[in-house]
Write a protein that holds these residues in place. Structure first.
Motif, mmCIF file in Angstrom:
data_model
loop_
_atom_site.group_PDB
_atom_site.id
_atom_site.type_symbol
_atom_site.label_atom_id
_atom_site.label_comp_id
_atom_site.label_asym_id
_atom_site.label_seq_id
_atom_site.Cartn_x
_atom_site.Cartn_y
_atom_site.Cartn_z
ATOM 1 N N GLN A 79 0.838 -1.190 0.000
ATOM 2 C CA GLN A 79 0.000 0.000 0.000
ATOM 3 C C GLN A 79 0.875 1.242 0.000
ATOM 4 O O GLN A 79 1.919 1.269 0.615
ATOM 5 C CB GLN A 79 -0.889 0.034 1.242
ATOM 6 C CG GLN A 79 -1.796 -1.155 1.363
ATOM 7 C CD GLN A 79 -2.586 -1.104 2.644
ATOM 8 O OE1 GLN A 79 -2.981 -0.045 3.075
ATOM 9 N NE2 GLN A 79 -2.810 -2.238 3.247
ATOM 10 N N SER A 80 0.377 2.257 -0.663
ATOM 11 C CA SER A 80 1.103 3.520 -0.625
ATOM 12 C C SER A 80 0.885 4.182 0.731
ATOM 13 O O SER A 80 -0.093 3.913 1.424
ATOM 14 C CB SER A 80 0.623 4.453 -1.734
ATOM 15 O OG SER A 80 -0.688 4.904 -1.447
ATOM 16 N N GLU A 82 0.071 7.155 1.189
ATOM 17 C CA GLU A 82 -1.144 7.973 1.087
ATOM 18 C C GLU A 82 -2.392 7.156 1.385
ATOM 19 O O GLU A 82 -3.314 7.640 2.031
ATOM 20 C CB GLU A 82 -1.249 8.615 -0.297
ATOM 21 C CG GLU A 82 -0.223 9.692 -0.543
ATOM 22 C CD GLU A 82 -0.240 10.803 0.507
ATOM 23 O OE1 GLU A 82 -1.335 11.286 0.861
ATOM 24 O OE2 GLU A 82 0.843 11.175 0.983
ATOM 25 N N PHE A 83 -2.425 5.893 0.914
ATOM 26 C CA PHE A 83 -3.570 5.027 1.170
ATOM 27 C C PHE A 83 -3.733 4.792 2.672
ATOM 28 O O PHE A 83 -4.832 4.871 3.209
ATOM 29 C CB PHE A 83 -3.400 3.696 0.430
ATOM 30 C CG PHE A 83 -4.498 2.703 0.703
ATOM 31 C CD1 PHE A 83 -5.734 2.830 0.082
ATOM 32 C CD2 PHE A 83 -4.304 1.652 1.583
ATOM 33 C CE1 PHE A 83 -6.748 1.917 0.340
ATOM 34 C CE2 PHE A 83 -5.312 0.740 1.842
ATOM 35 C CZ PHE A 83 -6.538 0.869 1.215
ATOM 36 N N GLU A 86 -4.986 7.899 4.375
ATOM 37 C CA GLU A 86 -6.418 8.091 4.114
ATOM 38 C C GLU A 86 -7.250 7.158 4.986
ATOM 39 O O GLU A 86 -8.267 7.559 5.543
ATOM 40 C CB GLU A 86 -6.719 7.862 2.628
ATOM 41 C CG GLU A 86 -8.110 8.259 2.222
ATOM 42 C CD GLU A 86 -8.440 9.729 2.446
ATOM 43 O OE1 GLU A 86 -9.623 10.024 2.728
ATOM 44 O OE2 GLU A 86 -7.538 10.587 2.369
ATOM 45 N N LYS A 87 -6.823 5.904 5.121
ATOM 46 C CA LYS A 87 -7.536 4.952 5.981
ATOM 47 C C LYS A 87 -7.538 5.437 7.436
ATOM 48 O O LYS A 87 -8.538 5.318 8.139
ATOM 49 C CB LYS A 87 -6.901 3.562 5.907
ATOM 50 C CG LYS A 87 -7.212 2.811 4.648
ATOM 51 C CD LYS A 87 -8.643 2.330 4.675
ATOM 52 C CE LYS A 87 -8.892 1.326 3.583
ATOM 53 N NZ LYS A 87 -10.256 0.838 3.582
#
Length: 121
Positions: A79-80, A82-83, A86-87
């Protein structure tokens, strides 16, 4: 990975397991590509059902936190950053919404809530 399951907790065991694995990912204790214990190994170590452990893993996979490879095991997905950020934000927003609804139920004004947050933060 240090997972603790509480029988006295009203949260279902598979949710406790799923939430603790997510937390380990969020905190960087588990990184992209890290292998998770097998479903059977984890179930045995935690003294819980294989079905319960599989449900937690299935949910984590559906949410793109892990990838399971037939015959090879389960891994933290690539996963990035950023992901993951965001989570985290989504999780915090959900908790804040719960808190706001609780405050409304108990007639706690926004200013009083903000004071409590400033005091405790």
């Amino acid at each position: 990975m240090n997972i603790k399951i509480s029988i006295s907790d009203t949260t279902p065991i598979y949710e406790q397991l799923k939430n603790q694995i997510k937390k380990a990912i969020f905190l960087g204790e588990l990184k992209s590509g890290d292998m998770l214990p097998s479903i059977r190994q984890l179930a045995k170590a935690l003294k819980i059902s294989v079905i319960t452990t599989k449900r937690a893993y299935d949910d984590l996979e559906a949410e793109n936190f892990i990838i399971s490879k037939q015959g090879k095991g389960s891994y933290v997905s690539e996963q990035s950053i950023e992901f993951i950020k965001e989570k985290r934000k989504i999780l915090i927003e959900e908790k804040i919404t719960e808190l706001i609804n609780l405050c409304k139920t108990y007639s706690i004004e926004k200013s009083e809530l903000m004071y409590m947050i400033d005091l405790l933060f």
